[in-house]
Design an enzyme around this catalytic site. Structure first.
Site, PDB file in Angstrom:
ATOM      1  CB  VAL A  98      22.752  62.480  49.204  1.00 31.00           C
ATOM      2  CG1 VAL A  98      22.980  62.660  47.728  1.00 31.00           C
ATOM      3  CG2 VAL A  98      21.962  61.215  49.501  1.00 31.00           C
ATOM      4  CE1 TYR A  99      21.122  58.480  52.725  1.00 26.64           C
ATOM      5  CE2 TYR A  99      22.330  56.900  54.050  1.00 26.64           C
ATOM      6  CZ  TYR A  99      21.281  57.196  53.204  1.00 26.64           C
ATOM      7  OH  TYR A  99      20.407  56.202  52.849  1.00 26.64           O
TER       8      TYR A  99
END
Length: 344
Positions: free
Chosen positions: A61-62
Site C-alpha cells: 500500500v505504500y
C-alpha cells in the site's frame, strides 16, 4: 551495528532497518512523507549497507506499490546482501478481492510483490492487518504453501491485538504451520501502548518487535519544543490526522526529558528516542526513515552507545501513562503485582 534474533527464529536482523515509506511517494500521506526516486534511493541504500543496515521494509500500500518498485530497483545487484521485508492485507482496490488475507489474496499479493521488487523471494512477509472475515486456518495454510514454494522465508504480523496474535499462534501450533516470528508495531516514547499486552505476549510467545514510527509520527525529531510554533517544514501539518494522537502537554513533558538527556550525552534528540527503544525488551529492529542523507546519517547515530539506567529511568518516568483496564491493577496493587510481575 548489532544483529539480533528475530523473535524465536534463527534469522539475524540489524537493530536498525530502513523504511521505504518515502520511496516513490504518491498520494496525500506518502507524498507528504517524501518522493524518493531510484537514484536517491540507491544512495540511501549505499549508506545503509555501509553502516550495516541490511534490512529494508516496505508494503504494497505504500504509494500504491511504487515503494516496492523503487526499492527493488535500488537493491538491484546486491540482493544477496540484504533482507527485504514487505506487507500485504490492507485495501489496495475497491473490488471484493481488493482487501484482506484470504488464500486468493495472499497468493496474488505475494506474486505481485515479487514482481515489483524484482526478486524471487521475500525474506519477511507480514500481514498488515488482521482479517476477521477469513479463518486463521486458511491464512496459515496459504502462508505455509508460500513458504514451501520458496516465495517467502519467514512470516509475521503487523498491528494485531493480543487476542488476534494469540489465536493465530495457537492455530499454527495446533495444525503444524509455521509460527509468526515478528510483530511490526507502533512504539515510541510518546506511544507506549505496546507495553500493556503485546510486549508480555511477545516475551511469552517469541515474537520479535519491529518498530514503526519510532519518533512518534515525526514528533521526536528535535524540531518541536515547548513554546515554539510547529516548524513550517514539518510534515505534521499534512499528516498528523493520519497517525496516533498525542496530547501537547504529554508531548512537551517527554521532549523536556529528551532535551535534558541530550545535554548529558551530547546526542541529538532523535538519537536518544531511538536508543531508548533499542534498550527495551523484545525489540529486534527499529525502522528508521529518511527523506535525505542528513536525516539518515543522524538516525544511524543511535547505535554504538547506551543510555545509563538513570537516563532510561528519566525517560520512562516522563513518558509513563496509567495502564488501561484490566492492566492497571497489576501495576498498582501489591497482590496483583506479586502474581504477575510487570514485563518492563
Amino acid at each position: 551495528m548489532e544483529y539480533r534474533r528475530l523473535g524465536a527464529s534463527g534469522l539475524l536482523v540489524p537493530e536498525l532497518s530502513l523504511g521505504a515509506g518515502t520511496f516513490g511517494g504518491q498520494g496525500p500521506l506518502f507524498g507528504a512523507w517524501g518522493d524518493t526516486g531510484v537514484q536517491q534511493a540507491r544512495r540511501l541504500v549505499d549508506i545503509c549497507v555501509d553502516a550495516g543496515v541490511t534490512m529494508f521494509d516496505t508494503a504494497d500500500v505504500y504509494s500504491a506499490g511504487a515503494s516496492e518498485e523503487v526499492l527493488g530497483a535500488a537493491l538491484k545487484g546486491r540482493r544477496d546482501q540484504v533482507l527485504i521485508s514487505t506487507k500485504a492485507g490492507l485495501p489496495t482496490g475497491d473490488g471484493p478481492g481488493g482487501a484482506g488475507t484470504s488464500r486468493a489474496r495472499l497468493i496474488t499479493s505475494v506474486d505481485d510483490a515479487l514482481r515489483r521488487l524484482d526478486t524471487d523471494h521475500i525474506d519477511l512477509f507480514q500481514l498488515h492487518a488482521f482479517d476477521a472475515g477469513t479463518p486463521v486456518e486458511e491464512v496459515l495454510s496459504a502462508l505455509d504453501d508460500l513458504v514451501r514454494a520458496g516465495k517467502i522465508r519467514y512470516t509475521g504480523i503487523s498491528n494485531f491485538s493480543g487476542w488476534q496474535a494469540m489465536k493465530s499462534l495457537a492455530a499454527a501450533d495446533r495444525h503444524g504451520r509455521p509460527r509468526y516470528v515478528a510483530h511490526q508495531v507502533h512504539y515510541s516514547l510518546v506511544g507506549r501502548d505496546y507495553e500493556w499486552e503485546l510486549l508480555p505476549l511477545a516475551l511469552d510467545q517469541g515474537l520479535g518487535a519491529i518498530v514503526w514510527s519510532p519518533l512518534g509520527w515525526g514528533r521526536l525529531t528535535g524540531k518541536i519544543r515547548r513554546g515554539v510554533p510547529l516548524p513550517a517544514g514539518s510534515r505534521l501539518h499534512e499528516t498528523a490526522d493520519y497517525g496516533p494522537p498525542v496530547e501537547d502537554e504529554y508531548l512537551y513533558r517527554v521532549i523536556d526529558a529528551l532535551e535534558e538527556v541530550s545535554g548529558e550525552t551530547g546526542r541529538a534528540v532523535p538519537q536518544i528516542a531511538l536508543r531508548w527503544l533499542l534498550q527495551r525488551p523484545t525489540v529486534s529492529s527499529v525502522i528508521i526513515g529518511a527523506r535525505n542523507e542528513e536525516q539518515l546519517r543522524q538516525n544511524l547515530g543511535a547505535v554504538g552507545w547506551t543510555l545509563t539506567p538513570e537516563q532510561m529511568a528519566k525517560l520512562d518516568a516522563a513518558s509513563s501513562r496509567t495502564a488501561p483496564y484490566p492492566y492497571f491493577p497489576y501495576h498498582r496493587q501489591e497482590g496483583f503485582a506479586r502474581l504477575n510481575p510487570p514485563a518492563v
